[in-house]
Design a protein around this motif. Sequence first.
Motif, short mmCIF file in Angstrom:
data_model
loop_
_atom_site.label_atom_id
_atom_site.label_comp_id
_atom_site.label_asym_id
_atom_site.label_seq_id
_atom_site.Cartn_x
_atom_site.Cartn_y
_atom_site.Cartn_z
N PRO A 92 -3.08 -2.45 6.88
CA PRO A 92 -2.44 -1.57 6.01
C PRO A 92 -2.42 -2.34 4.57
CG PRO A 92 -1.47 -1.19 7.96
CD PRO A 92 -2.28 -2.76 7.95
N HIS A 93 -1.82 -3.67 4.64
CA HIS A 93 -1.26 -4.33 3.37
C HIS A 93 -2.59 -4.72 2.70
CE1 HIS A 93 0.11 -7.38 0.64
NE2 HIS A 93 -0.33 -8.05 1.22
N LEU A 94 -3.51 -5.30 3.34
CA LEU A 94 -4.61 -5.89 2.93
C LEU A 94 -5.66 -4.88 2.48
CD1 LEU A 94 -5.52 -9.14 5.13
CD2 LEU A 94 -4.45 -9.09 2.92
N LEU A 95 -5.69 -3.74 2.90
CA LEU A 95 -6.81 -2.79 2.60
C LEU A 95 -6.15 -2.07 1.32
CD1 LEU A 95 -9.17 -1.15 2.71
CD2 LEU A 95 -7.73 0.47 4.14
N GLN A 96 -4.63 -2.00 1.06
CA GLN A 96 -4.27 -1.31 -0.13
C GLN A 96 -4.49 -2.38 -1.04
OE1 GLN A 96 -0.34 -2.01 -1.16
NE2 GLN A 96 0.43 0.15 -1.53
N LEU A 97 -4.28 -3.73 -0.79
CA LEU A 97 -4.40 -4.83 -1.86
C LEU A 97 -5.69 -4.89 -2.41
CD1 LEU A 97 -3.53 -7.58 -3.12
CD2 LEU A 97 -3.93 -8.81 -1.34
N ALA A 98 -7.01 -4.57 -1.56
CA ALA A 98 -8.01 -4.60 -1.98
C ALA A 98 -8.38 -3.51 -2.85
CB ALA A 98 -8.97 -4.49 -0.82
N ILE A 99 -7.88 -2.30 -2.55
CA ILE A 99 -7.99 -1.12 -3.44
C ILE A 99 -7.48 -1.13 -4.82
CG2 ILE A 99 -7.69 1.46 -3.45
CD1 ILE A 99 -7.89 1.64 -0.31
N ARG A 100 -6.14 -1.90 -4.74
CA ARG A 100 -5.37 -2.00 -5.99
C ARG A 100 -6.24 -2.91 -6.81
NH1 ARG A 100 0.15 -4.63 -4.74
NH2 ARG A 100 -0.12 -4.83 -6.80
N SER A 101 -6.99 -4.00 -6.16
CA SER A 101 -7.62 -5.02 -6.91
C SER A 101 -8.86 -4.32 -7.68
CB SER A 101 -8.09 -6.30 -6.02
OG SER A 101 -6.59 -6.90 -5.66
N ALA A 102 -9.46 -3.65 -6.91
CA ALA A 102 -10.89 -3.18 -7.34
C ALA A 102 -10.52 -2.07 -8.29
CB ALA A 102 -11.53 -2.44 -6.31
N THR A 103 -9.36 -1.33 -8.40
CA THR A 103 -9.25 -0.06 -9.24
C THR A 103 -8.20 -0.54 -10.36
OG1 THR A 103 -7.47 0.78 -7.81
CG2 THR A 103 -9.70 1.45 -7.53
N ALA A 104 -7.85 -1.98 -10.49
CA ALA A 104 -6.87 -2.25 -11.59
C ALA A 104 -7.49 -2.06 -13.00
CB ALA A 104 -6.74 -3.87 -11.43
N PRO A 105 -6.68 -2.02 -14.00
CA PRO A 105 -7.12 -1.62 -15.49
C PRO A 105 -8.43 -2.65 -15.81
CG PRO A 105 -4.88 -1.73 -15.29
CD PRO A 105 -5.21 -2.40 -14.01
N VAL A 106 -8.42 -3.99 -15.29
CA VAL A 106 -9.67 -4.70 -15.28
C VAL A 106 -10.22 -4.53 -14.04
CG1 VAL A 106 -10.79 -6.81 -15.76
CG2 VAL A 106 -8.93 -6.16 -17.09
N PRO A 107 -11.20 -3.52 -13.62
CA PRO A 107 -11.65 -3.43 -12.30
C PRO A 107 -12.63 -4.38 -11.84
CG PRO A 107 -12.70 -1.73 -13.69
CD PRO A 107 -11.67 -2.64 -14.70
N ASP A 156 0.66 -4.51 -12.76
CA ASP A 156 0.41 -4.10 -11.33
C ASP A 156 0.63 -2.96 -11.03
OD1 ASP A 156 1.75 -6.16 -8.63
OD2 ASP A 156 -0.19 -4.86 -8.76
N PHE A 157 -0.03 -2.49 -9.80
CA PHE A 157 0.30 -0.96 -9.62
C PHE A 157 1.65 -0.86 -8.85
CE2 PHE A 157 -4.38 -1.00 -9.14
CZ PHE A 157 -4.54 0.33 -9.61
N VAL A 158 2.16 0.42 -9.15
CA VAL A 158 3.67 0.66 -8.58
C VAL A 158 3.36 1.03 -7.10
CG1 VAL A 158 5.60 2.12 -8.59
CG2 VAL A 158 4.37 1.44 -10.75
N THR A 159 3.95 0.49 -6.21
CA THR A 159 3.98 0.76 -4.80
C THR A 159 5.45 0.76 -4.21
OG1 THR A 159 3.54 -1.41 -4.16
CG2 THR A 159 1.63 -0.28 -4.48
N THR A 160 5.54 1.24 -3.10
CA THR A 160 6.76 1.42 -2.29
C THR A 160 6.70 0.50 -1.01
OG1 THR A 160 5.95 3.32 -1.16
CG2 THR A 160 7.20 3.49 -3.27
N PRO A 161 7.90 -0.20 -0.53
CA PRO A 161 7.73 -0.87 0.82
C PRO A 161 7.20 -0.16 1.76
CG PRO A 161 9.76 -1.05 -0.58
CD PRO A 161 9.02 -0.02 -1.25
N TYR A 162 6.71 -0.74 2.82
CA TYR A 162 6.33 -0.10 3.93
C TYR A 162 6.68 -1.32 5.20
CZ TYR A 162 1.99 -2.86 3.68
OH TYR A 162 1.26 -3.89 3.69
N SER A 163 6.54 -0.78 6.34
CA SER A 163 6.51 -1.64 7.47
C SER A 163 5.40 -1.30 8.66
CB SER A 163 7.97 -1.34 8.16
OG SER A 163 8.18 -2.24 9.35
N THR A 164 4.82 -2.26 9.11
CA THR A 164 3.95 -2.14 10.12
C THR A 164 4.52 -1.78 11.60
OG1 THR A 164 3.53 -4.31 10.33
CG2 THR A 164 2.13 -3.05 8.89
N SER A 165 5.78 -1.89 11.71
CA SER A 165 6.52 -1.91 12.79
C SER A 165 7.19 -0.71 13.24
CB SER A 165 7.64 -3.07 12.77
OG SER A 165 8.57 -2.76 11.84
N GLY A 166 7.12 0.22 12.20
CA GLY A 166 7.64 1.66 12.52
C GLY A 166 6.52 2.45 12.42
#
Length: 584
Positions: free
Chosen positions: A162-177, A2-12
């Motif tokens: 933000p979460h779903l767009l990041q998930l999509a980019i992660r999925s597209a560019t994973a080691p098996v793209p 999996d990609f390494v990511t850091t937590p984020y919040s859409t409330s702040g």
Amino acid sequence: MDFVTTPYSTSGCRPGSAPRTGSALIVEMLEQAGVEVVFGLPGGPILPLFEALDSSPRIRLVLAKHEEGAVFMAEGYAQAGGRLGVAVVTSGPGATHAVTATGSADSDHVPVLVLSGQVATNSFGRGPVQDSSGAGACIDTVAVFRSATKLSTAVTTIDQLPHLLQLAIRSATAPVPGAVHLSVTADVLRERTAAPTAPPVQPVLPPRPASIALARAVAALGDARHPAVLAGQGAKLSGCGPELVALADQLSAPVATTFKGKSVFPEDHPAALGVFGTAGGCVRAHELLLGDGIDLLLVVGSSMGEFSTYGWDPRLVRDRVVIQIDSDPVQLGRNFPIQFPIWSDARTTLQELLSQLPKNHVRDSLWPQGHVPSTARQWQGTSGLLKASAVVAQLSERCPDVTDLFVDNGNCFGFAGPGYRSGPDRRVHCSLNLASMGYSVPAAIGGKLATPTRSVLALVGDAAFAMTAMEIHTAVEIGAAVIWVVLNNGGNAMVANVQQLIGLSITGSMYRCPLDVAAVATALGATARVVTSLDQLGRALDEAFALSVPYVIDARVDADEVPWAVHGRVRVLAGSSDAPETAP
């Protein structure tokens, strides 16, 4: 992995961040991901995103003529540039038009993100124009894309974005793209938010080979007297060309590639066998890999599908040890029994093998001795009609050393496999798993935008050209200096060839009125020439390279010339599992 990511919040929000629309947030995240070009077509629900993209100083928005063309451009961009390709389309038919090209990219493991619009959430099921939410009597584009992508989902609230767009980019560019799809509603695109973007997607290294699997492979290679290598797309994607050359030298092993792997190994190297398989196979590769001379086959980054194995020919693995390396564990042993599967990236594994193999192991070389590629004049012979094989050979002779060639589906494979000399700087791209005709016309445009300093050509048949030819106008509008070489044989010649070889009557495959490719291209604003001889072709190529403009060569070729590798395809379509008595 999996990609390494850091937590984020859409409330702040970040210090100093200001509210912006969902469309602006998407653009911000695409910029953050390094996206520089987006291909697409506008439409009602997606208009806010088009406006935001057009206002971006860092992203170029390219207006295509059809949604399928837009996604094929994104695919070609990703293939040539080695980075994420992005297409934007509207709801309803805009999205469904894009499905074929999206499935093409996904089946060939090309990282492509498709963003489609959707009607506003509060109008779902109420009969709005181009509703494709699946609510009521309408199509569900998220569901339609699910079988054509790694990920297909809907964004219906701004907090999800933000979460779903990041998930999509992660999925597209994973080691098996692969390809991914997000459907974003019109209200999300318009709504304002002060939420931060998700953290940038961080690259992840593919898994390293297990030590026990590596040790077994080293031992098997050490015991082999006559090993050979078959390299596929996974080898090319990993960039393991230098390691393949070193391995060929160290093991005295000949190297064949699948068509999708073509250009990972320099075809002017003494160990090069050329392409193996139904798509563009070469005689010398088939004679060696299907013969009795080798005792070990090392398969590097190939899933060993129909086209890559000459219709699953059992001779490819019979009476020999087989090692298969693939970054996708699902592909290991999928079609043939494999004694030594290795789940890892091709380049990483070859580097490990090279470091552990004995350096002084003496073997009898099976390299092809004294092979000299046929010239265009030799392919042409005394035929009165221009031969497609000769056209491709002359491309090989005339193209610059730094070239990207996009090859379309059909007989183009059969001629480009043996006739076009490729290598690490003369790269070849295709879209072979779904095998959609018309891919190369727009894909070459995306490739040129990704690599503007390289020469970019497309090899396409007239029937495939007819499907996506309007995108030449896109190239004219943006000044993309692509050269399209159209093998104009009066229709679907490969289908007609197969019909004839199977023993069927040739019905409905060839045009009653042949397509005037040059006239179509000229009407779209490109420079075009009709060629009926090698001399005319040579002059046209010289002019095309000199002018550096969108240029179409209408090569009127013999429809009866059949690439011999097509016979493997005929065998599968005829329902026969019997291998031919001799290699073709």
